[in-house]
Write a protein that holds these residues in place. Structure first.
Motif, PDB file in Angstrom:
ATOM      1  N   UNK A   2       0.699  -1.147   0.171  1.00 29.68           N
ATOM      2  CA  UNK A   2      -0.125   0.053  -0.025  1.00 29.68           C
ATOM      3  C   UNK A   2       0.804   1.178   0.045  1.00 29.68           C
ATOM      4  N   UNK A   3       0.510   2.457  -0.908  1.00 38.05           N
ATOM      5  CA  UNK A   3       1.286   3.358  -1.076  1.00 38.05           C
ATOM      6  C   UNK A   3       1.571   4.146   0.534  1.00 38.05           C
ATOM      7  N   UNK A   4       0.576   4.132   1.361  1.00 38.86           N
ATOM      8  CA  UNK A   4       1.019   4.657   2.736  1.00 38.86           C
ATOM      9  C   UNK A   4       2.294   3.658   3.467  1.00 38.86           C
ATOM     10  N   UNK A   5       1.981   2.328   3.384  1.00 42.93           N
ATOM     11  CA  UNK A   5       2.836   1.830   4.086  1.00 42.93           C
ATOM     12  C   UNK A   5       4.449   1.853   3.534  1.00 42.93           C
ATOM     13  N   UNK A  59       6.348  11.768  11.980  1.00 45.52           N
ATOM     14  CA  UNK A  59       6.285  12.020  10.760  1.00 45.52           C
ATOM     15  C   UNK A  59       5.053  11.240   9.920  1.00 45.52           C
ATOM     16  N   UNK A  60       5.097  10.103  10.291  1.00 45.10           N
ATOM     17  CA  UNK A  60       4.095   9.241   9.506  1.00 45.10           C
ATOM     18  C   UNK A  60       2.656   9.550  10.270  1.00 45.10           C
ATOM     19  N   UNK A  61       2.157  10.014  11.075  1.00 46.15           N
ATOM     20  CA  UNK A  61       1.242  10.429  11.532  1.00 46.15           C
ATOM     21  C   UNK A  61       0.828  11.610  11.080  1.00 46.15           C
ATOM     22  N   UNK A  62       1.630  12.679  10.840  1.00 50.17           N
ATOM     23  CA  UNK A  62       1.453  13.857  10.019  1.00 50.17           C
ATOM     24  C   UNK A  62       1.110  13.561   8.516  1.00 50.17           C
ATOM     25  N   UNK A  65      -2.662  12.127   8.678  1.00 46.52           N
ATOM     26  CA  UNK A  65      -3.711  13.134   8.843  1.00 46.52           C
ATOM     27  C   UNK A  65      -3.829  14.173   7.878  1.00 46.52           C
ATOM     28  N   UNK A  66      -2.750  14.639   7.353  1.00 44.75           N
ATOM     29  CA  UNK A  66      -2.732  15.378   6.184  1.00 44.75           C
ATOM     30  C   UNK A  66      -3.509  14.729   4.942  1.00 44.75           C
ATOM     31  N   UNK A  73      -1.052  17.369  -0.848  1.00 44.80           N
ATOM     32  CA  UNK A  73      -0.290  17.875   0.354  1.00 44.80           C
ATOM     33  C   UNK A  73       0.507  16.864   1.217  1.00 44.80           C
ATOM     34  N   UNK A  74      -0.040  15.513   1.147  1.00 42.72           N
ATOM     35  CA  UNK A  74       0.658  14.661   1.939  1.00 42.72           C
ATOM     36  C   UNK A  74       2.001  14.215   1.283  1.00 42.72           C
ATOM     37  N   UNK A  75       1.851  14.122  -0.067  1.00 43.12           N
ATOM     38  CA  UNK A  75       2.831  13.883  -0.934  1.00 43.12           C
ATOM     39  C   UNK A  75       4.098  14.742  -0.837  1.00 43.12           C
ATOM     40  N   UNK A  76       3.729  16.157  -0.960  1.00 50.22           N
ATOM     41  CA  UNK A  76       4.708  17.197  -0.946  1.00 50.22           C
ATOM     42  C   UNK A  76       5.245  16.975   0.547  1.00 50.22           C
ATOM     43  N   UNK A  77       4.570  16.776   1.622  1.00 47.43           N
ATOM     44  CA  UNK A  77       4.989  16.774   2.955  1.00 47.43           C
ATOM     45  C   UNK A  77       6.050  15.433   3.040  1.00 47.43           C
TER      46      UNK A  77
END
Length: 691
Positions: A2-5, A59-62, A65-66, A73-77
């Motif tokens: 998964x991309x987030x993982x 960092x992972x939580x931020x 959430x975003x 925005x999450x990708x940029x972060x």
């Protein structure tokens, strides 16, 4: 995946490489830090978990959430986090490996971080490869808590062997002083400087003074265990606690006597076996009910140095050394008084044979107390003021000698504590019954070109320490046999008629003396394995005499003892004279670095006094400087240069020259050294203007 993982795995890998691995490696090699603040195994684990996983979790939580609201925005972060972590990896490598610094270092590191973030955003194989390193934080934590030297902190020690009770039971009283070269209390004829140190002189007259005694370790964390075990340090990084030194005198005597043990920076005896007599908050090690905040504060200091833009030479390899040293530095002799008072109070009139042990952090640097017990103002945030002329080594003998005046002065205050202890021993009846030992863990080198804790030319001041032993039946006198701190435990055991259940490197000082004049010392910064260095001490006592104090030019006034110590400076016989008695001296302009001019205008006797005077003048080094306070010569100095390339000076002035409220301060030199800097006495503001 998964991309987030996948994104979390990338952050785990990079945070592990940037943060967890280097920081836990540094702290893992410095168990002294944890022992010094009283940390247990729970604190060690909590610290490791926070360092390994807290940044990653944040960092992972931020991102999560975003990303739940704004995916772009999450990708940029994520790219920003990746770039920042790569900067954190690259910066120390560039600074230390390529010797670049400052703004250029930052630009290069940021450029690498931006490039890495762009590459990872566009090249899937790179992201996948980085993700494979996701276990790095866990690996760092496992190594920190299971294999690193710090992992032993708080572990249960091995049981100490049972032995027969002492055949000649007696009370034992031991004080371990800290960073105390024996030459500071000696006169050039080799005797105790009784005028300045009447307490030590009385002790020497009633005990056996082992004048040729030396340490075997340059650091407290190795020297104190050597004292209570009788064993030499080895070349391993060890926690200074009972898990690494289970066989020690305190634990052994606790089996047959009541032991009152107040340790600092070591933890060699269990609290239940050796209760600390200090009041709450007295001891560094026992004053932290929760050491974790202090450890995290220290972590911030180490992180700041790791990612400093300063030159590599300004970032010590063992960054934790200053943290351990800061603990004594933040206290000073007067803040040690509650512990000393508790130590005295623990001595009572009794028919039993208790053991009283105190490690006192005095006269340890950064010297801030006069012989009269006055605390003077020291800028703890500026090493150039704390230790003028010290840049890892003493820049000149002039700078080192100015520092020595402060060390000897602080030792003068320790002398008053020794005198009080002798009075207490007499009052309680222990004087004629007890085995009394006063020793220091190590000395300090104050020679040009020498670091404070390295050999080079300063072996005698670093290794030569006070050692006094008083015991029933032991004839007082001076004993010049080669002796070491590892001889203390065998000697006490011999006096008690106690068989030690472990082998020692030291010998009983009641036995035949050593014939070998060579010795050895463990040298090494915090966080590094000590190096054992062989040292020839054939002329040790003669070398100490060359570094000792001249006799005072006038009797020491008990009400103003500091004058005799301030007079140890160059041309010190003039201290206390009126400036009008010396028409050959002329007024000059000085740029005052410390304290401020306002400090002399608002002197109050219940706060640190403006006694340490540091400044610089134009011209070449070697110029005499006389500090005039209210028309009295209060201090003397000679200018020196350091890496500031200024003609600087430092002196500890006589507090008797100051008065409450406003004080007039001027600076003079000899007429032949004045040159174009000579000025009229009416222009006092120019002479005390801050730099």
């Amino acid at each position: 995946m998964h991309p987030r993982l996948a994104a979390a795995a990338e952050l785990a890998a990079l945070s592990g490489a940037a943060l967890a691995v280097p920081l836990l490696d540094v702290f893992g090699r410095a168990p002294e830090v944890f022992v010094g603040v009283g940390a247990d195994r729970t604190n060690v684990w909590a610290f490791g978990v926070l360092v390994a996983f807290a940044p990653l979790a944040i960092m992972a939580a931020a991102e999560f959430i975003v990303g739940a609201v704004f995916a772009s925005a999450a990708r940029a972060m994520h790219h920003a986090f990746v770039g920042g972590l790569v900067v954190a990896i690259a910066l120390p490598i560039l600074r230390d490996g390529l010797a670049i610094e400052g703004l250029f270092l930052l630009i290069v590191a940021v450029g690498i971080g931006i490039g890495a973030a762009i590459a990872m955003g566009r090249w899937q194989p790179l992201r996948t490869g980085v993700g494979y390193a996701a276990p790095l934080p866990l690996v760092a934590l496992v190594l920190f808590t299971s294999l690193a030297p710090t992992s032993t902190v708080g572990r249960s020690p091995a049981a100490i062997a049972r032995v027969a009770p002492p055949a000649r039971p007696a009370p034992v009283v031991m004080i371990v002083l800290d960073e105390f070269p024996v030459s500071t209390i000696m006169r050039t004829d080799g005797t105790i400087d009784a005028d300045r140190f009447p307490g030590f002189a009385e002790l020497a007259a009633n005990s056996r003074w082992f004048r040729n005694a030396t340490t075997v370790a340059a650091r407290t964390e190795q020297a104190v265990p050597a004292i209570v075990t009788g064993r030499d340090p080895d070349s391993q990084v060890r926690a200074p606690d009972r898990s690494q030194y289970p066989d020690n005198l305190l634990r052994l005597l606790a089996g047959s006597a009541t032991v009152h043990g107040d340790e600092v920076l070591t933890d060699l005896c269990e609290d239940e076996r050796c209760p600390d007599p200090s009041p709450a908050g007295g001891s560094i090690r026992t004053s932290n009910p929760n050491p974790l905040p202090r450890l995290l504060h220290d972590l911030g200091d180490v992180a700041q140095r790791r990612w400093s833009l300063d030159p590599a030479t300004d970032v010590p390899e063992a960054q934790l050394g200053e943290i351990v040293e800061r603990q004594p530095s933040e206290r000073g002799p007067r803040t040690e008084l509650p512990r000393f008072e508790a130590f005295l109070d623990s001595m009572t009139e009794t028919d039993s044979n208790p053991v009283h042990f105190l490690h006192l952090l005095a006269p340890h640097a950064p010297w801030r107390t006069t012989a009269d017990g006055l605390e003077y103002d020291v800028d703890f945030d500026d090493p150039a003021i704390q230790f003028p002329g010290y840049d890892g080594v003493w820049s000149s003998q002039t700078a080192a000698d100015a520092a020595r005046v402060r060390l000897v002065s602080q030792a003068g205050f320790v002398d008053t504590l020794v005198a009080r202890m002798l009075d207490r021993l007499r009052t309680t009846g222990l004087w004629d019954r007890a085995i009394v030992v006063i020793v220091a863990d190590h000395g300090n080198s104050l020679l040009a070109g020498s670091p404070g804790r390295a050999i080079r030319s300063g072996a005698n001041d670093l290794m030569g320490i006070p050692l006094f032993v008083r015991a029933p039946g032991l004839e007082p006198g001076v004993d010049d046999r080669p002796s070491r701190i590892t001889d203390i435990t065998p000697t006490i055991a011999d006096l008690l008629g106690l068989e030690l259940p472990w082998s020692t490197d030291g010998i009983s000082l009641l036995d035949a003396p050593r014939t070998d004049t060579s010795s050895h010392i463990a040298i090494g910064a915090v966080g590094t394995a000590p190096k054992i260095v062989e040292v020839d001490l054939t002329d040790h006592v003669a070398a100490l005499r060359r570094r000792a104090n001249p006799e005072p030019d006038a009797p020491v006034d008990p009400a103003h003892r500091q004058r005799a110590f301030s007079a140890l400076g160059p041309d010190g016989a003039l201290v206390g004279d009126s400036i009008d008695e010396h028409p050959d001296l002329v007024n000059i302009a000085v740029r005052l670095e410390h304290p401020t001019r306002e400090a002399f205008a608002q002197v109050v006797d219940n706060r640190p006094w403006p006694l340490l005077v540091v400044g610089h003048v134009d011209g070449e080094p070697g110029r005499p400087i006389y500090v005039i306070v209210n028309d009295t010569i209060a201090g003397t100095a000679v200018t020196f240069t350091d890496r500031s390339h200024r003609a600087r000076f430092a002196t500890l002035i006589d507090p008797a020259a100051l008065r409450d409220g406003s004080n007039q301060v001027e600076f003079f030199t000899s007429a032949q050294d004045a040159g174009s800097d000579a000025a009229g006495r009416s222009d006092t503001s120019a002479h005390t203007a801050p730099a």
